[in-house]
Design an enzyme around this catalytic site. Structure first.
Site, PDB file in Angstrom:
ATOM      1  N   GLY A  11       0.982  -1.158   0.242  1.00  0.00           N
ATOM      2  CA  GLY A  11       0.141  -0.088   0.094  1.00  0.00           C
ATOM      3  C   GLY A  11       0.795   1.271  -0.137  1.00  0.00           C
ATOM      4  NE  ARG A  72      -2.199  -4.277  -1.249  1.00  0.00           N
ATOM      5  CZ  ARG A  72      -1.721  -3.890  -0.188  1.00  0.00           C
ATOM      6  NH1 ARG A  72      -0.731  -4.554   0.441  1.00  0.00           N
ATOM      7  NH2 ARG A  72      -2.356  -2.755   0.421  1.00  0.00           N
ATOM      8  CG  ASP A 103       5.049  -6.563   8.695  1.00  0.00           C
ATOM      9  OD1 ASP A 103       6.031  -6.302   8.788  1.00  0.00           O
ATOM     10  OD2 ASP A 103       3.950  -6.933   9.492  1.00  0.00           O
ATOM     11  CB  THR A 126       2.863   0.708   6.105  1.00  0.00           C
ATOM     12  OG1 THR A 126       1.418   0.389   6.521  1.00  0.00           O
ATOM     13  CG2 THR A 126       3.665   0.534   7.123  1.00  0.00           C
ATOM     14  CG  ASP A 128      -2.034   0.029   8.212  1.00  0.00           C
ATOM     15  OD1 ASP A 128      -2.908   0.843   8.274  1.00  0.00           O
ATOM     16  OD2 ASP A 128      -1.969  -1.007   7.443  1.00  0.00           O
ATOM     17  CG  ASP A 130       1.073  -2.755  10.517  1.00  0.00           C
ATOM     18  OD1 ASP A 130       1.976  -1.879   9.921  1.00  0.00           O
ATOM     19  OD2 ASP A 130       0.491  -3.782   9.876  1.00  0.00           O
ATOM     20  NE  ARG A 172      -5.696  -5.694   5.836  1.00  0.00           N
ATOM     21  CZ  ARG A 172      -5.383  -5.187   4.678  1.00  0.00           C
ATOM     22  NH1 ARG A 172      -6.180  -4.687   3.820  1.00  0.00           N
ATOM     23  NH2 ARG A 172      -4.056  -5.105   4.477  1.00  0.00           N
TER      24      ARG A 172
HETATM   25  P1  ATP Z   1       0.951  -2.836   3.594  1.00  0.00           P
HETATM   26  O1  ATP Z   1       1.395  -2.176   4.796  1.00  0.00           O
HETATM   27  O2  ATP Z   1       0.306  -1.902   2.602  1.00  0.00           O
HETATM   28  O3  ATP Z   1       0.185  -4.360   3.787  1.00  0.00           O
HETATM   29  P2  ATP Z   1       2.841  -4.448   2.698  1.00  0.00           P
HETATM   30  O4  ATP Z   1       4.220  -4.313   2.084  1.00  0.00           O
HETATM   31  O5  ATP Z   1       2.712  -5.228   3.736  1.00  0.00           O
HETATM   32  O6  ATP Z   1       2.064  -3.122   2.623  1.00  0.00           O
HETATM   33  P3  ATP Z   1       1.855  -6.602   0.931  1.00  0.00           P
HETATM   34  O7  ATP Z   1       0.853  -6.675  -0.206  1.00  0.00           O
HETATM   35  O8  ATP Z   1       1.594  -7.467   2.179  1.00  0.00           O
HETATM   36  O9  ATP Z   1       2.221  -5.199   1.477  1.00  0.00           O
HETATM   37  O10 ATP Z   1       3.233  -7.024   0.598  1.00  0.00           O
HETATM   38  C1  ATP Z   1       3.948  -6.500  -0.712  1.00  0.00           C
HETATM   39  C2  ATP Z   1       4.361  -7.443  -1.774  1.00  0.00           C
HETATM   40  O11 ATP Z   1       5.575  -8.056  -1.194  1.00  0.00           O
HETATM   41  C3  ATP Z   1       3.481  -8.562  -2.133  1.00  0.00           C
HETATM   42  O12 ATP Z   1       2.408  -8.096  -3.192  1.00  0.00           O
HETATM   43  C4  ATP Z   1       4.592  -9.542  -2.733  1.00  0.00           C
HETATM   44  O13 ATP Z   1       4.813  -9.200  -4.101  1.00  0.00           O
HETATM   45  C5  ATP Z   1       5.597  -9.383  -1.656  1.00  0.00           C
HETATM   46  N1  ATP Z   1       5.445 -10.420  -0.934  1.00  0.00           N
HETATM   47  C6  ATP Z   1       4.630 -10.436   0.346  1.00  0.00           C
HETATM   48  N2  ATP Z   1       4.793 -11.702   1.159  1.00  0.00           N
HETATM   49  C7  ATP Z   1       5.684 -12.237   0.447  1.00  0.00           C
HETATM   50  C8  ATP Z   1       6.203 -13.512   0.339  1.00  0.00           C
HETATM   51  N3  ATP Z   1       5.964 -14.200   1.492  1.00  0.00           N
HETATM   52  N4  ATP Z   1       6.881 -14.037  -0.473  1.00  0.00           N
HETATM   53  C9  ATP Z   1       7.588 -13.308  -1.183  1.00  0.00           C
HETATM   54  N5  ATP Z   1       6.988 -12.002  -1.569  1.00  0.00           N
HETATM   55  C10 ATP Z   1       6.156 -11.490  -0.723  1.00  0.00           C
END
Ligand code: ATP
Length: 323
Positions: A11, A72, A103, A126, A128, A130, A172
């Site tokens: 995000g 994503r 994360d 982010t 959030d 978190d 969330r």
């Molecule tokens: P937000 O705070 O908005 O959730 P985020 O970085 O946690 O941010 P995610 O959509 O969970 O957002 O993760 C971003 C991208 O990181 C995913 O779309 C994916 O491409 C990659 N990613 C997440 N988890 C994994 C994993 N276990 N293995 C490989 N790539 C991953």
């Protein structure tokens, strides 16, 4: 270190552009080529990126979102997808990588780092807040300012009509936005995932605090165990038939907008530090802030541990509630 790639992922959050600007300018001033990858890990797989110039980051510090785009990317979860990404990085002779995200982005970075010998630094981006290993993430402060400005407006209309408002905010898995904005907006109650919601107690609180008052605001994190703001309002309604209950979901407006001073400064400091850390041969770490100091934490630890808000803040709201 001759070439550093950077991307924004997950995000988007206000301040990502300030981080991009800082990384690009620090690289250029140290004679390193900054290589921007579009749309997070998706761009890495599709082979979309470019060497960045000063002019690419002119006049972007004040804008929300991310000029590199974010995504994503499901394909990156599979080894085949990551192999394409690794090929792209190797073809472009990338020697270090900076990822800005949450994360999930850090988890992807950790796995990539195991499959390819490349130093990686993570910046917490982010709204959030978190992420373990930092007091504040890039975008959190701006999101809070957006929320309290909306809640202040809702308060105006709630007070004019003697209404009880359930305002749903993002979060969330964590209640940082709800809790901090509840304090800053003078909300009467807050419901967050870290605490089990007690519906009878909430009903009592609304009855008590509504005596002689023209409005009541209850901030609800979207991940509350009793459901969304609308669900919770419907659960208390049978016990509050004489009250005028309303709800409002703030939604995606919380992600956008011009970054606050705090987010611009945090992102600028972190972006600059990330480049310095790569030059000093650091690898697989995230950057955070504690007090006024920038700190680091291993990516493995940052994704293993869970960040939770200080529950003393809940007590503060309780203490200040009209009795
Ligand atoms: P937000 O705070 O908005 O959730 P985020 O970085 O946690 O941010 P995610 O959509 O969970 O957002 O993760 C971003 C991208 O990181 C995913 O779309 C994916 O491409 C990659 N990613 C997440 N988890 C994994 C994993 N276990 N293995 C490989 N790539 C991953």
């Amino acid at each position: 270190m001759k070439k550093i790639a950077l991307l924004t992922s997950g995000g988007d959050s206000p301040g990502m552009n300030a981080a991009i600007r800082s990384i690009v300018k620090t690289c250029l001033n140290k004679k390193i080529v900054p290589f921007g990858i579009f749309d997070g890990y998706q761009g890495m797989i599709d082979g979309r990126g470019k060497n960045m110039k000063y002019s690419d980051v002119d006049n972007i510090i004040q804008y929300g979102g991310t000029i590199l785009g974010s995504a994503r990317c499901k394909e990156f979860l599979e080894i085949e997808g990551r192999q394409k990404a690794i090929k792209f990085l190797k073809e472009n002779e990338v020697e270090g990588l900076i990822v800005i995200g949450g994360d999930g982005t850090f988890t992807g970075a950790k796995i990539l780092g195991q499959e390819m010998n490349i130093p990686i630094i993570g910046l917490p981006g982010t709204i959030d807040n978190d992420i373990y290993g930092t007091d504040y993430t890039i975008g959190f402060d701006t999101a809070l300012n957006t929320v309290i400005s909306a809640v202040d407006k809702i308060r105006d209309t709630a007070s004019s009509h003697h209404r009880v408002f359930f305002v749903e905010v993002m979060g969330r898995d964590a209640g940082f936005i709800a809790l901090y904005s509840a304090i800053a907006s003078g909300a009467e109650s807050v419901l967050i995932p870290e605490e089990i919601t007690d519906i009878p107690r909430l009903v009592e609180n609304i009855k008590n605090q509504n005596k002689g008052r023209r409005s009541t605001i209850i901030l609800v994190a979207e991940g509350d165990d009793e459901g969304h703001a609308l669900d919770i309002m419907n659960k208390v309604r049978p016990f509050l038939l004489e009250y005028d209950l309303r709800h409002s979901v703030l939604g995606h407006m919380q992600r956008g907008g011009s970054p606050s001073v705090q987010d611009r400064i945090l992102a600028t400091r972190m972006g600059n530090y990330a480049v310095d850390l790569l030059i000093e041969n650091n690898s697989n770490i995230t950057i955070g802030v504690r007090g006024t100091e920038l700190i680091t934490c291993s990516i493995a630890e940052a994704i293993k541990e869970h960040a939770s808000p200080d529950l003393a803040y809940l007590k503060l709201i309780e203490t200040l509630r009209t009795k």
